[in-house]
Motif scaffolding. Structure first.
Motif, PDB file in Angstrom:
ATOM      1  N   PHE A  36       0.805  -1.218   0.000  1.00  0.00           N
ATOM      2  CA  PHE A  36       0.000   0.000   0.000  1.00  0.00           C
ATOM      3  C   PHE A  36       0.844   1.278   0.000  1.00  0.00           C
ATOM      4  O   PHE A  36       0.434   2.288  -0.575  1.00  0.00           O
ATOM      5  CB  PHE A  36      -0.950  -0.008   1.202  1.00  0.00           C
ATOM      6  CG  PHE A  36      -1.918  -1.160   1.167  1.00  0.00           C
ATOM      7  CD1 PHE A  36      -2.968  -1.165   0.264  1.00  0.00           C
ATOM      8  CD2 PHE A  36      -1.758  -2.258   1.995  1.00  0.00           C
ATOM      9  CE1 PHE A  36      -3.855  -2.240   0.202  1.00  0.00           C
ATOM     10  CE2 PHE A  36      -2.632  -3.336   1.943  1.00  0.00           C
ATOM     11  CZ  PHE A  36      -3.688  -3.328   1.036  1.00  0.00           C
TER      12      PHE A  36
ATOM     13  N   GLU B 266       4.097   1.435  -1.218  1.00  0.00           N
ATOM     14  CA  GLU B 266       4.871   1.414  -2.462  1.00  0.00           C
ATOM     15  C   GLU B 266       6.203   2.148  -2.311  1.00  0.00           C
ATOM     16  O   GLU B 266       6.620   2.903  -3.197  1.00  0.00           O
ATOM     17  CB  GLU B 266       4.049   1.990  -3.622  1.00  0.00           C
ATOM     18  CG  GLU B 266       2.775   1.196  -3.879  1.00  0.00           C
ATOM     19  CD  GLU B 266       1.964   1.714  -5.051  1.00  0.00           C
ATOM     20  OE1 GLU B 266       2.238   2.829  -5.527  1.00  0.00           O
ATOM     21  OE2 GLU B 266       1.049   0.991  -5.493  1.00  0.00           O
TER      22      GLU B 266
ATOM     23  N   ASP C 174      -6.561   3.058   1.308  1.00  0.00           N
ATOM     24  CA  ASP C 174      -6.887   2.312   0.094  1.00  0.00           C
ATOM     25  C   ASP C 174      -8.102   1.428   0.379  1.00  0.00           C
ATOM     26  O   ASP C 174      -8.153   0.730   1.406  1.00  0.00           O
ATOM     27  CB  ASP C 174      -5.671   1.462  -0.288  1.00  0.00           C
ATOM     28  CG  ASP C 174      -5.757   0.881  -1.686  1.00  0.00           C
ATOM     29  OD1 ASP C 174      -6.773   0.215  -1.997  1.00  0.00           O
ATOM     30  OD2 ASP C 174      -4.801   1.049  -2.453  1.00  0.00           O
TER      31      ASP C 174
ATOM     32  N   ARG D 244      -8.828  -1.286  -0.843  1.00  0.00           N
ATOM     33  CA  ARG D 244      -8.448  -2.703  -0.785  1.00  0.00           C
ATOM     34  C   ARG D 244      -7.941  -3.098   0.605  1.00  0.00           C
ATOM     35  O   ARG D 244      -7.891  -4.277   0.932  1.00  0.00           O
ATOM     36  CB  ARG D 244      -7.357  -2.993  -1.804  1.00  0.00           C
ATOM     37  CG  ARG D 244      -7.751  -2.772  -3.261  1.00  0.00           C
ATOM     38  CD  ARG D 244      -6.517  -2.884  -4.142  1.00  0.00           C
ATOM     39  NE  ARG D 244      -5.510  -1.886  -3.770  1.00  0.00           N
ATOM     40  CZ  ARG D 244      -4.209  -2.002  -4.020  1.00  0.00           C
ATOM     41  NH1 ARG D 244      -3.743  -3.091  -4.629  1.00  0.00           N
ATOM     42  NH2 ARG D 244      -3.360  -1.049  -3.657  1.00  0.00           N
ATOM     43  N   ASN D 245      -7.557  -2.086   1.391  1.00  0.00           N
ATOM     44  CA  ASN D 245      -6.971  -2.350   2.705  1.00  0.00           C
ATOM     45  C   ASN D 245      -8.086  -2.412   3.746  1.00  0.00           C
ATOM     46  O   ASN D 245      -8.255  -1.520   4.565  1.00  0.00           O
ATOM     47  CB  ASN D 245      -5.947  -1.263   3.039  1.00  0.00           C
ATOM     48  CG  ASN D 245      -5.075  -1.619   4.226  1.00  0.00           C
ATOM     49  OD1 ASN D 245      -5.346  -2.587   4.939  1.00  0.00           O
ATOM     50  ND2 ASN D 245      -4.046  -0.835   4.455  1.00  0.00           N
TER      51      ASN D 245
ATOM     52  N   GLU E  30     -16.334   7.138  -1.490  1.00  0.00           N
ATOM     53  CA  GLU E  30     -15.159   6.693  -2.235  1.00  0.00           C
ATOM     54  C   GLU E  30     -14.616   7.879  -3.020  1.00  0.00           C
ATOM     55  O   GLU E  30     -15.387   8.656  -3.591  1.00  0.00           O
ATOM     56  CB  GLU E  30     -15.518   5.570  -3.209  1.00  0.00           C
ATOM     57  CG  GLU E  30     -15.886   4.262  -2.560  1.00  0.00           C
ATOM     58  CD  GLU E  30     -16.131   3.172  -3.591  1.00  0.00           C
ATOM     59  OE1 GLU E  30     -15.679   3.334  -4.755  1.00  0.00           O
ATOM     60  OE2 GLU E  30     -16.782   2.172  -3.250  1.00  0.00           O
TER      61      GLU E  30
ATOM     62  N   GLN F 199     -11.437   8.894  -5.908  1.00  0.00           N
ATOM     63  CA  GLN F 199     -10.420   8.377  -6.817  1.00  0.00           C
ATOM     64  C   GLN F 199      -9.213   9.303  -6.771  1.00  0.00           C
ATOM     65  O   GLN F 199      -9.253  10.434  -7.260  1.00  0.00           O
ATOM     66  CB  GLN F 199     -10.963   8.294  -8.238  1.00  0.00           C
ATOM     67  CG  GLN F 199      -9.961   7.731  -9.236  1.00  0.00           C
ATOM     68  CD  GLN F 199      -9.580   6.283  -8.923  1.00  0.00           C
ATOM     69  OE1 GLN F 199     -10.452   5.411  -8.893  1.00  0.00           O
ATOM     70  NE2 GLN F 199      -8.298   6.038  -8.707  1.00  0.00           N
TER      71      GLN F 199
ATOM     72  N   GLU G 173      -3.284   7.540  -7.413  1.00  0.00           N
ATOM     73  CA  GLU G 173      -2.605   6.265  -7.191  1.00  0.00           C
ATOM     74  C   GLU G 173      -3.504   5.187  -6.595  1.00  0.00           C
ATOM     75  O   GLU G 173      -3.075   4.041  -6.461  1.00  0.00           O
ATOM     76  CB  GLU G 173      -1.391   6.468  -6.263  1.00  0.00           C
ATOM     77  CG  GLU G 173      -1.729   6.743  -4.807  1.00  0.00           C
ATOM     78  CD  GLU G 173      -2.178   8.159  -4.500  1.00  0.00           C
ATOM     79  OE1 GLU G 173      -2.366   8.468  -3.308  1.00  0.00           O
ATOM     80  OE2 GLU G 173      -2.357   8.952  -5.445  1.00  0.00           O
ATOM     81  N   LYS G 174      -4.759   5.530  -6.243  1.00  0.00           N
ATOM     82  CA  LYS G 174      -5.588   4.518  -5.593  1.00  0.00           C
ATOM     83  C   LYS G 174      -7.045   4.964  -5.547  1.00  0.00           C
ATOM     84  O   LYS G 174      -7.360   6.154  -5.657  1.00  0.00           O
ATOM     85  CB  LYS G 174      -5.107   4.263  -4.156  1.00  0.00           C
ATOM     86  CG  LYS G 174      -5.255   5.469  -3.230  1.00  0.00           C
ATOM     87  CD  LYS G 174      -4.670   5.214  -1.843  1.00  0.00           C
ATOM     88  CE  LYS G 174      -4.796   6.442  -0.945  1.00  0.00           C
ATOM     89  NZ  LYS G 174      -4.180   6.244   0.375  1.00  0.00           N
ATOM     90  N   ARG G 175      -7.912   3.975  -5.378  1.00  0.00           N
ATOM     91  CA  ARG G 175      -9.305   4.237  -5.022  1.00  0.00           C
ATOM     92  C   ARG G 175      -9.355   4.188  -3.507  1.00  0.00           C
ATOM     93  O   ARG G 175      -8.946   3.201  -2.881  1.00  0.00           O
ATOM     94  CB  ARG G 175     -10.213   3.169  -5.628  1.00  0.00           C
ATOM     95  CG  ARG G 175     -11.703   3.460  -5.498  1.00  0.00           C
ATOM     96  CD  ARG G 175     -12.144   4.505  -6.468  1.00  0.00           C
ATOM     97  NE  ARG G 175     -13.599   4.720  -6.397  1.00  0.00           N
ATOM     98  CZ  ARG G 175     -14.207   5.789  -6.913  1.00  0.00           C
ATOM     99  NH1 ARG G 175     -13.498   6.713  -7.528  1.00  0.00           N
ATOM    100  NH2 ARG G 175     -15.502   5.918  -6.823  1.00  0.00           N
ATOM    101  N   ALA G 176      -9.822   5.261  -2.885  1.00  0.00           N
ATOM    102  CA  ALA G 176      -9.705   5.400  -1.437  1.00  0.00           C
ATOM    103  C   ALA G 176     -11.058   5.547  -0.774  1.00  0.00           C
ATOM    104  O   ALA G 176     -12.038   5.984  -1.388  1.00  0.00           O
ATOM    105  CB  ALA G 176      -8.834   6.611  -1.093  1.00  0.00           C
TER     106      ALA G 176
END
Length: 206
Positions: free
Chosen positions: A62, A64, A165, A167-168, A185, A187, A190-193
């Motif tokens: 996450f 990077e 993120d 995904r987290n 949400e 965008q 670097e991520k969908r948050a």
């Protein structure tokens, strides 16, 4: 004017500046696991520790920032050489450095372009350094304590925000358990948050 031979004046630390209300002087917070302090990063002292954390695969997925220490150093220098709108910190629990935090002025950050920012919105990024500290509620306790600390020390700040993120899911769950609410949400480049918000007005209700 400095006298001949005098040492040049030392530039004030961004962590002691007005944008985050002298974060370097904030007191420790009480938590169920012991006193917790945000200690502004010193590159020479802290780089190896933080770079080691960034190379943990669970963190690197996450953040990077995996790679040689210079990768992490460049990330830290960008904040340490700035105006104080973002301050990197070690989280020190009961005297032990165990997490990495960024406390930042969300209203002055690029993230403000992606949500309806309000003046003095204050953001949080964090990672827990040791795998043994994850998944047992410690992150929730520290998030709650840190958000309370921000609201106590920054009287002009009406809310604390975060953008983990999507995904987290463990991170999102920790924010929810710490009294943040899911707003929407967003965008980011670097991520969908998940935009998470802890409102000053609701802090004692959650």
């Amino acid at each position: 004017m400095a006298r001949p031979g005098a040492a040049p004046p030392v530039a004030p630390s961004p962590a002691a500046g007005p944008l985050l209300d002298d974060l370097a002087g904030w007191p420790p917070a009480d938590t169920p696991a012991g006193p917790f302090a945000l200690v502004p990063v010193e590159l020479d002292r802290d780089l190896d520790r933080i770079a080691g954390w960034m190379n943990d695969p669970a963190v690197a997925a996450f953040w990077e920032l995996a790679g040689p220490p210079e990768t992490t150093a460049a990330h830290l220098r960008a904040q340490l050489g700035g105006d104080g709108r973002s301050v990197p910190c070690l989280g020190v629990l009961d005297g032990v450095p165990m997490s990495y935090w960024e406390i930042y002025r969300a209203d002055l950050d690029r993230v403000a372009r992606y949500y309806p920012a309000r003046p003095h919105d204050t953001g949080i990024h964090l990672l827990l350094g040791a795998g043994a500290d994850r998944g047992r509620g410690l992150g929730t306790a520290l998030l709650r304590a840190t958000a309370d600390l921000v609201l106590d020390r920054r009287p002009r700040c009406g809310r604390v925000i975060a953008e983990p993120d999507l995904r987290n899911s463990p991170s999102v769950a920790a924010f929810l358990s710490a009294g943040f609410r899911y707003d929407e949400e967003i965008q980011l480049p670097e991520k969908r948050a998940a935009l998470m918000i802890r409102d000053r007005g609701h802090r004692h209700l959650l």
